[in-house]
Scaffold this motif. Structure first.
Motif, mmCIF file in Angstrom:
data_model
loop_
_atom_site.group_PDB
_atom_site.id
_atom_site.type_symbol
_atom_site.label_atom_id
_atom_site.label_comp_id
_atom_site.label_asym_id
_atom_site.label_seq_id
_atom_site.Cartn_x
_atom_site.Cartn_y
_atom_site.Cartn_z
ATOM 1 N N GLN A 175 0.831 -1.199 0.000
ATOM 2 C CA GLN A 175 0.000 0.000 0.000
ATOM 3 C C GLN A 175 0.875 1.263 0.000
ATOM 4 O O GLN A 175 1.688 1.460 0.900
ATOM 5 C CB GLN A 175 -0.908 0.004 1.237
ATOM 6 N N GLU A 176 0.726 2.101 -1.029
ATOM 7 C CA GLU A 176 1.505 3.339 -1.098
ATOM 8 C C GLU A 176 0.901 4.386 -0.173
ATOM 9 O O GLU A 176 -0.312 4.578 -0.133
ATOM 10 C CB GLU A 176 1.536 3.876 -2.528
ATOM 11 N N ILE A 177 1.763 5.053 0.579
ATOM 12 C CA ILE A 177 1.305 6.136 1.451
ATOM 13 C C ILE A 177 1.441 7.472 0.744
ATOM 14 O O ILE A 177 0.509 8.270 0.707
ATOM 15 C CB ILE A 177 2.082 6.126 2.777
ATOM 16 N N GLY A 178 2.620 7.754 0.170
ATOM 17 C CA GLY A 178 2.784 9.008 -0.559
ATOM 18 C C GLY A 178 4.242 9.354 -0.756
ATOM 19 O O GLY A 178 5.151 8.677 -0.260
ATOM 20 N N SER A 179 4.464 10.438 -1.491
ATOM 21 C CA SER A 179 5.813 10.944 -1.744
ATOM 22 C C SER A 179 5.951 12.330 -1.128
ATOM 23 O O SER A 179 5.019 13.144 -1.189
ATOM 24 C CB SER A 179 6.094 11.014 -3.245
ATOM 25 N N PHE A 180 7.128 12.603 -0.556
ATOM 26 C CA PHE A 180 7.358 13.837 0.187
ATOM 27 C C PHE A 180 8.696 14.439 -0.257
ATOM 28 O O PHE A 180 9.697 13.718 -0.339
ATOM 29 C CB PHE A 180 7.388 13.549 1.694
ATOM 30 N N GLN A 181 8.699 15.736 -0.527
ATOM 31 C CA GLN A 181 9.908 16.396 -1.016
ATOM 32 C C GLN A 181 10.598 17.195 0.083
ATOM 33 O O GLN A 181 9.947 17.748 0.976
ATOM 34 C CB GLN A 181 9.575 17.340 -2.175
ATOM 35 N N SER A 182 11.929 17.252 -0.015
ATOM 36 C CA SER A 182 12.711 18.118 0.875
ATOM 37 C C SER A 182 12.656 19.543 0.348
ATOM 38 O O SER A 182 12.041 19.821 -0.693
ATOM 39 C CB SER A 182 14.164 17.645 0.907
ATOM 40 N N LYS A 183 13.329 20.447 1.025
ATOM 41 C CA LYS A 183 13.520 21.788 0.495
ATOM 42 C C LYS A 183 14.662 21.754 -0.526
ATOM 43 O O LYS A 183 15.341 20.750 -0.705
ATOM 44 C CB LYS A 183 13.809 22.777 1.630
ATOM 45 N N LEU A 184 14.856 22.881 -1.204
ATOM 46 C CA LEU A 184 15.859 22.950 -2.252
ATOM 47 C C LEU A 184 17.268 22.852 -1.664
ATOM 48 O O LEU A 184 17.567 23.458 -0.633
ATOM 49 C CB LEU A 184 15.705 24.273 -3.009
ATOM 50 N N ILE A 185 18.139 22.066 -2.319
ATOM 51 C CA ILE A 185 19.523 21.891 -1.886
ATOM 52 C C ILE A 185 20.448 22.427 -2.962
ATOM 53 O O ILE A 185 20.279 22.105 -4.148
ATOM 54 C CB ILE A 185 19.824 20.391 -1.621
ATOM 55 N N LYS A 186 21.413 23.233 -2.583
ATOM 56 C CA LYS A 186 22.353 23.834 -3.525
ATOM 57 C C LYS A 186 23.562 22.919 -3.706
ATOM 58 O O LYS A 186 24.096 22.394 -2.726
ATOM 59 C CB LYS A 186 22.815 25.205 -3.015
ATOM 60 N N VAL A 187 23.984 22.740 -4.961
ATOM 61 C CA VAL A 187 25.145 21.907 -5.272
ATOM 62 C C VAL A 187 26.392 22.783 -5.309
ATOM 63 O O VAL A 187 26.407 23.825 -5.969
ATOM 64 C CB VAL A 187 24.964 21.191 -6.625
ATOM 65 N N ILE A 188 27.450 22.373 -4.585
ATOM 66 C CA ILE A 188 28.717 23.100 -4.619
ATOM 67 C C ILE A 188 29.827 22.107 -4.971
ATOM 68 O O ILE A 188 29.692 20.902 -4.763
ATOM 69 C CB ILE A 188 29.034 23.807 -3.283
#
Length: 469
Positions: free
Chosen positions: A134-147
Motif C-alpha cells: 500500500q503506497e502512502i505518498g511521496s514527500f519532497q525536501s527543500k531545495l539543496i544547492k550543489v557546490i
C-alpha cells in the motif's frame, strides 16, 4: 498528474462538523519530518561524496499505528534525488528504528550527486509505503544547492546564500584524520550534548551581544555570523543550549584569532568558550569536553588545537508534513501534499474572503476554519479563495463577541483526508463598541441582528492571521 474531482474523490457523509471537532480534539495525526543539509558537495569520477550530515526522516503521530494495524503492514521507505534517472532499486532503502520519544527514525547514509548531474539545485524525494504494498505518498525536501568544494574566499553579497546567517539552523560534525567512518555529529540526547555516530541535531545559531552576555540574556542580532563573533548554539528540538562561545576560523589545526570574515558553508571552525580563555568545544569518543589550546610561539594570533576541537559547519533545513486519514478509509496516496505558505484577507462585512497561498492545491480540497467548512474556490495550484465563515458559528449563545476566538486552519480532501496547517485565524472584537452596535444595544434588538451588526464592523479590519512556530 491533474486529478479531476469526479475521478476518485466523492463527498463522504463522514466529514461532518462533529467528526472534524473530534479530530481537532484527539489529533490522530501522521507526521513526516525530513531534515537535511542546505548544500551538497558534488562527487567527481568514481569518488562518491555521500551527503554529510545524512538526510534524516522522523515519523511521529498516533495515526501511524492505526494505519499499520488497519492494513496489517510495517512502514517502508526509499529516498532518492528528484528528476534523477535512478531506479528505485538504486535509491536508498530506509530502515526505520523506534526512538525513546515514540518516534521512528531513519537516515539515508549513502546518497550522493555525481558530476554527470549538471543541476545547480535539487530536492530529495521520500517515498513511503507499507510492507503490504500500500503506497502512502511521496514527500519532497527543500531545495539543496550543489557546490564543488567549500569556498576559501572571503564571501561577498554575490555568494550570500553560502554564508551562515544569525538565527539560521546549522549542524556540526567532526571527521578525525579525514576518515568517513570516524565522522561524529554534535547531538543532544536526553538533554545532554554528545558526539554521535548515528544521529545529528540541528542547532539555531544566535549572535550574542557582548554587553548582555554577562547577564545571561542573548538577544538575536540580524546579519551574517562572522569569525570573532560571540554565538550560542541552541537545540531546535529541546531548547537546551551551550554557553556563549567565540567562533574561530581553523587552518591547519590552528584557531586563527584575527579573522573577522563571514562564516561559509562547510568551513572548518572552532568554538572558544567566551568566559574561559583558550578552552574549546571538543569531542572525545562520544563525550563532549573542553580542550585547552596552547599558544603558538611563532604567531600570537593563532592557537594550537587538537583533532577533536576542529568542527565543520553546515546550514540545515527541515520540512514537516502532517495529515490524518481518520475520517475515512483513505486507500490512495496522500500526495501531492498541499502546503500553505501565506494568507491574505480581502474585503469585510458579509463578503470577507481569505486568499490562501501555497503549493499543490487542487479542486478536491476545501478550507476549514476549525470544524466549519468554508466555501472554497480554486484559482490555481498555488492559490485558493474562500469565504470567511460568520463569527456567529463559533460564538455560540453569546449575544456579541466578547473575547477573541482563534480557530485552526486545515485543508480537507473530499475523501476525508485532513492536512493540518501551522496557521490559525483569529476573530477579534472591537475595543470600543462601534456606533451601530451601541445603537443596537440601546434599542435591544434580537440577538441575530446584534451579532450581525457587530460582525459587519469587526470583519472590516480585525481579522488576525497567525502562523504557529
Amino acid at each position: 498528474t491533474v486529478i479531476r474531482p469526479d475521478q476518485c474523490f466523492s463527498p463522504l457523509p463522514k466529514v461532518t462538523r462533529e467528526s472534524v471537532r473530534q479530530y481537532l480534539q484527539y489529533r490522530s495525526d501522521q507526521s513526516v519530518r525530513i531534515i537535511h543539509a542546505k548544500v551538497a558537495q558534488k562527487s567527481y569520477g568514481n569518488e562518491k561524496r555521500f551527503f554529510c550530515p545524512p538526510p534524516c526522516v522522523y515519523i511521529s503521530g498516533s495515526g501511524w499505528k492505526l494505519k499499520e494495524d488497519l492494513l496489517n503492514g510495517e512502514l517502508c521507505g526509499y529516498m532518492s534525488l528528484d528528476s534523477s534517472s535512478v531506479a528505485q532499486a538504486d535509491s536508498f532503502k530506509l530502515t526505520f528504528e523506534d526512538q525513546p520519544d515514540a518516534k521512528m527514525f531513519a537516515c539515508a547514509k549513502s546518497l550522493y550527486i555525481s558530476d554527470t548531474d549538471k543541476r545547480k539545485h535539487f530536492r530529495l524525494v521520500l517515498k513511503l509505503l507499507l510492507s503490504s504494498g500500500q503506497e502512502i505518498g511521496s514527500f519532497q525536501s527543500k531545495l539543496i544547492k550543489v557546490i564543488s568544494k567549500p569556498s576559501q574566499k572571503r564571501q561577498s553579497m554575490k555568494n550570500a546564500d553560502l554564508c551562515i546567517y544569525a538565527g539560521s539552523r546549522v549542524a556540526l560534525f567532526n571527521r578525525l584524520r579525514s576518515q568517513t567512518v570516524s565522522t561524529r555529529y554534535l547531538a543532544v540526547e536526553q538533554g545532554a550534548f554528545v558526539a554521535s555516530a548515528r544521529q545529528w541535531t540541528a542547532f539555531m545559531v544566535t549572535l550574542v551581544e557582548d554587553e548582555h552576555a554577562d547577564q545571561g540574556e542573548f538577544p538575536v542580532c540580524e546579519g551574517f555570523i562572522c569569525y570573532g563573533c560571540v554565538i550560542q548554539l541552541v537545540c531546535t528540538d529541546s531548547g537546551v543550549a551551550l554557553p556563549p562561545m567565540v567562533i574561530r576560523k581553523v587552518n591547519n589545526q590552528h584557531a586563527i584569532l584575527d579573522v573577522d570574515e563571514p562564516v561559509s558553508q562547510l568551513h572548518k571552525c572552532a568554538f572558544q568558550f567566551k568566559d574561559n580563555s583558550q578552552m574549546y568545544l571538543c569531542l572525545s569518543n562520544e563525550r563532549i569536553i573542553q580542550f585547552q589550546a596552547s599558544s603558538c610561539q611563532r604567531e600570537q594570533s593563532r592557537e594550537m588545537l587538537n583533532d577533536g576541537s576542529c568542527w565543520t559547519i553546515i546550514g540545515t533545513e527541515a520540512v514537516e508534513y502532517t495529515f490524518c486519514g481518520g475520517l475515512a478509509c483513505v486507500q490512495g496516496s496522500v500526495s501531492p501534499i498541499p502546503v500553505i505558505t501565506g494568507l491574505e484577507v480581502n474585503g469585510g462585512g458579509h463578503v470577507a474572503t481569505l486568499e490562501v497561498h501555497g503549493e499543490n492545491f487542487g479542486p478536491n480540497l476545501k478550507v476549514w476554519f476549525g470544524n466549519v467548512e468554508a466555501e472554497t474556490m480554486l484559482r490555481s495550484p498555488k492559490s485558493m479563495l474562500c469565504v470567511v465563515p460568520d463569527v456567529s458559528v463559533f460564538s455560540g449563545e453569546w449575544r456579541w463577541l466578547q473575547h477573541p476566538i482563534t480557530v485552526p486552519l486545515s485543508l480537507i480532501r473530499l475523501d476525508g483526508l485532513i492536512y493540518r496547517s501551522t496557521y490559525s485565524f483569529t476573530y477579534t472584537p472591537e475595543h470600543n463598541n462601534p456606533p451601530q452596535a451601541r445603537g443596537a444595544l440601546r434599542n435591544a434588538p434580537d440577538s441575530d441582528t446584534l451579532i450581525d451588526s457587530i460582525h459587519q464592523e469587526f470583519t472590516r479590519a480585525n481579522f488576525h492571521l497567525f502562523m504557529q512556530s
